[in-house]
Enzyme design. Structure first.
Site, PDB file in Angstrom:
ATOM      1  N   ARG A 112      -3.652   5.192   0.202  1.00  0.00           N
ATOM      2  CA  ARG A 112      -2.200   5.319   0.395  1.00  0.00           C
ATOM      3  C   ARG A 112      -1.978   6.478   1.361  1.00  0.00           C
ATOM      4  NH1 ARG A 112       1.938   8.277  -1.483  1.00  0.00           N
ATOM      5  NH2 ARG A 112       3.939   7.264  -1.831  1.00  0.00           N
ATOM      6  N   LYS A 154      -1.436  15.910   1.100  1.00  0.00           N
ATOM      7  CA  LYS A 154      -1.111  16.617  -0.154  1.00  0.00           C
ATOM      8  C   LYS A 154      -1.490  18.090  -0.105  1.00  0.00           C
ATOM      9  CE  LYS A 154      -0.233  12.806  -3.145  1.00  0.00           C
ATOM     10  NZ  LYS A 154      -0.635  11.897  -4.203  1.00  0.00           N
TER      11      LYS A 154
HETATM   12  C1  7PJ Z   1       1.124   8.762  -4.954  1.00  0.00           C
HETATM   13  C2  7PJ Z   1       2.014   7.758  -5.255  1.00  0.00           C
HETATM   14  C3  7PJ Z   1      -0.260   8.578  -5.228  1.00  0.00           C
HETATM   15  C4  7PJ Z   1       0.330   6.398  -6.045  1.00  0.00           C
HETATM   16  C5  7PJ Z   1       3.095   9.426  -4.429  1.00  0.00           C
HETATM   17  C6  7PJ Z   1       3.137  11.910  -1.980  1.00  0.00           C
HETATM   18  C7  7PJ Z   1       3.734  11.932  -3.348  1.00  0.00           C
HETATM   19  N1  7PJ Z   1       1.628   6.571  -5.792  1.00  0.00           N
HETATM   20  N2  7PJ Z   1       3.251   8.180  -4.925  1.00  0.00           N
HETATM   21  N3  7PJ Z   1      -0.602   7.362  -5.773  1.00  0.00           N
HETATM   22  N4  7PJ Z   1       1.810   9.798  -4.419  1.00  0.00           N
HETATM   23  N5  7PJ Z   1      -0.087   5.237  -6.574  1.00  0.00           N
HETATM   24  O1  7PJ Z   1       3.025  10.901  -1.316  1.00  0.00           O
HETATM   25  O2  7PJ Z   1       2.775  13.044  -1.543  1.00  0.00           O
HETATM   26  O3  7PJ Z   1      -1.135   9.429  -5.028  1.00  0.00           O
HETATM   27  S1  7PJ Z   1       4.444  10.384  -3.885  1.00  0.00           S
END
Ligand code: 7PJ
Length: 297
Positions: free
Chosen positions: A273, A239
């Protein structure tokens, strides 16, 4: 269950560790060690219609590679939620997602679907998805009902605003208190709708309507978010807040992402994640060896 101190009577006292299992459709995920969720985006901006098949088989191969690398779950997203992204239509999201899901029915780990649309949730659950990851925390009309009757897990995430505008002017009085209050309320609403606690995961939503300062304050205080009860997911991988700190572009943030992953776990995250599953598992192995004091895996 963790064996506590030996009592004078010679018996052990036992402490129940809450939420030691995540119910995830037909899967039960033990939360005794941090889990790694591998990210799979099926959001092709550059593919034309002719590229669809290639894209589908590439998505299939990537999901299987993430499992080989040690992913405990796979998160598939067909709607870009990057800052500034416009939404996609229901038809477009389903046409990207469903063929990939159908092809992965035999996958040995649970598949999570990253969506905010109740219709997509229902279709994905019908195709075997074991988790719904909703950046809106099931706030869309019909979303609670779409998942309640199933046995799938749900990740409730905090976001201020909406993806198109969320990074324009994020503003909080006390970011940790506000994110915590929001997530506690969504957990209560989800439970009242019939979603059992052991199906729930909470996520402060790093980067979703937050300044870089907000993100690091949340990271430092993740333990307060964990006090709500359900396991905490942290999504910091690659990020821009990490890029800003390290002075790196999107493709050069692995080291910063690994540092953030370990810090998140040390502050209470139970699910990470991430895009780089193998490297994250290696980093977690070092942490586990350090904490066990044995260097054994
Ligand atoms: C997240 C997400 C996160 C959850 C994305 C990226 C943006 N879902 N979906 N938590 N980020 N739960 O992966 O940079 O931080 S999309």
């Amino acid at each position: 269950m963790v064996k506590g101190p030996k009592l004078a009577s010679g018996l052990f006292s036992f402490t129940i560790v809450a939420h030691s299992v995540l119910r995830c459709g037909k899967f039960r995920l033990a939360l005794g060690r941090p889990l790694v969720m591998g990210v799979l985006n099926v959001t092709p901006d550059s593919f034309s219609d002719g590229g669809r098949y290639l894209e589908r088989s590439a998505a299939d191969a990537r999901a299987r590679r993430l499992v080989d690398e040690g992913a405990d779950l796979i998160d598939i997203g067909a709607e870009s939620s990057r800052p500034g992204a416009a939404g996609v239509s229901l038809e477009e999201e389903l046409s990207r997602l469903m063929p990939v899901l159908e092809g992965l029915r035999d996958l040995t780990v649970p598949i999570s679907v990253d969506t905010t649309k109740p219709e997509v949730m229902l279709a994905a659950i019908g195709a075997g998805a074991a988790m719904v990851n909703d950046i809106m925390g099931l706030r869309a009309p019909g979303a609670l009902g779409a998942v309640a009757a199933s046995g799938v897990a749900v990740c409730l995430m905090h976001m201020q605003g909406e993806p198109r505008t969320m990074q324009c002017e994020p503003r909080y009085g006390d970011v940790v208190a506000e994110v915590k209050a929001f997530l506690a309320e969504r957990v209560a609403v989800a439970e009242a709708a019939g979603i059992a606690r052991e199906r729930l995961v909470i996520d402060p939503g790093f980067g979703f309507g937050k300044t870089s300062g907000d993100n690091f304050e949340l990271l430092r205080n993740l333990g307060r978010i964990a006090e709500i009860g359900p396991p905490v997911m942290a999504g910091l991988s690659r990020k821009s807040s990490l890029g800003a700190i390290a002075g790196r572009g999107p493709g050069e943030r692995l080291a910063a992402s690994l540092a953030a992953a370990l810090l998140a776990v040390q502050h209470g995250a139970r699910i990470l994640r991430v895009h780089d599953v193998r490297a994250t598992r290696d980093a977690l192995a070092v942490l586990a060896a350090t904490e066990s004091g044995r260097g054994e895996q």
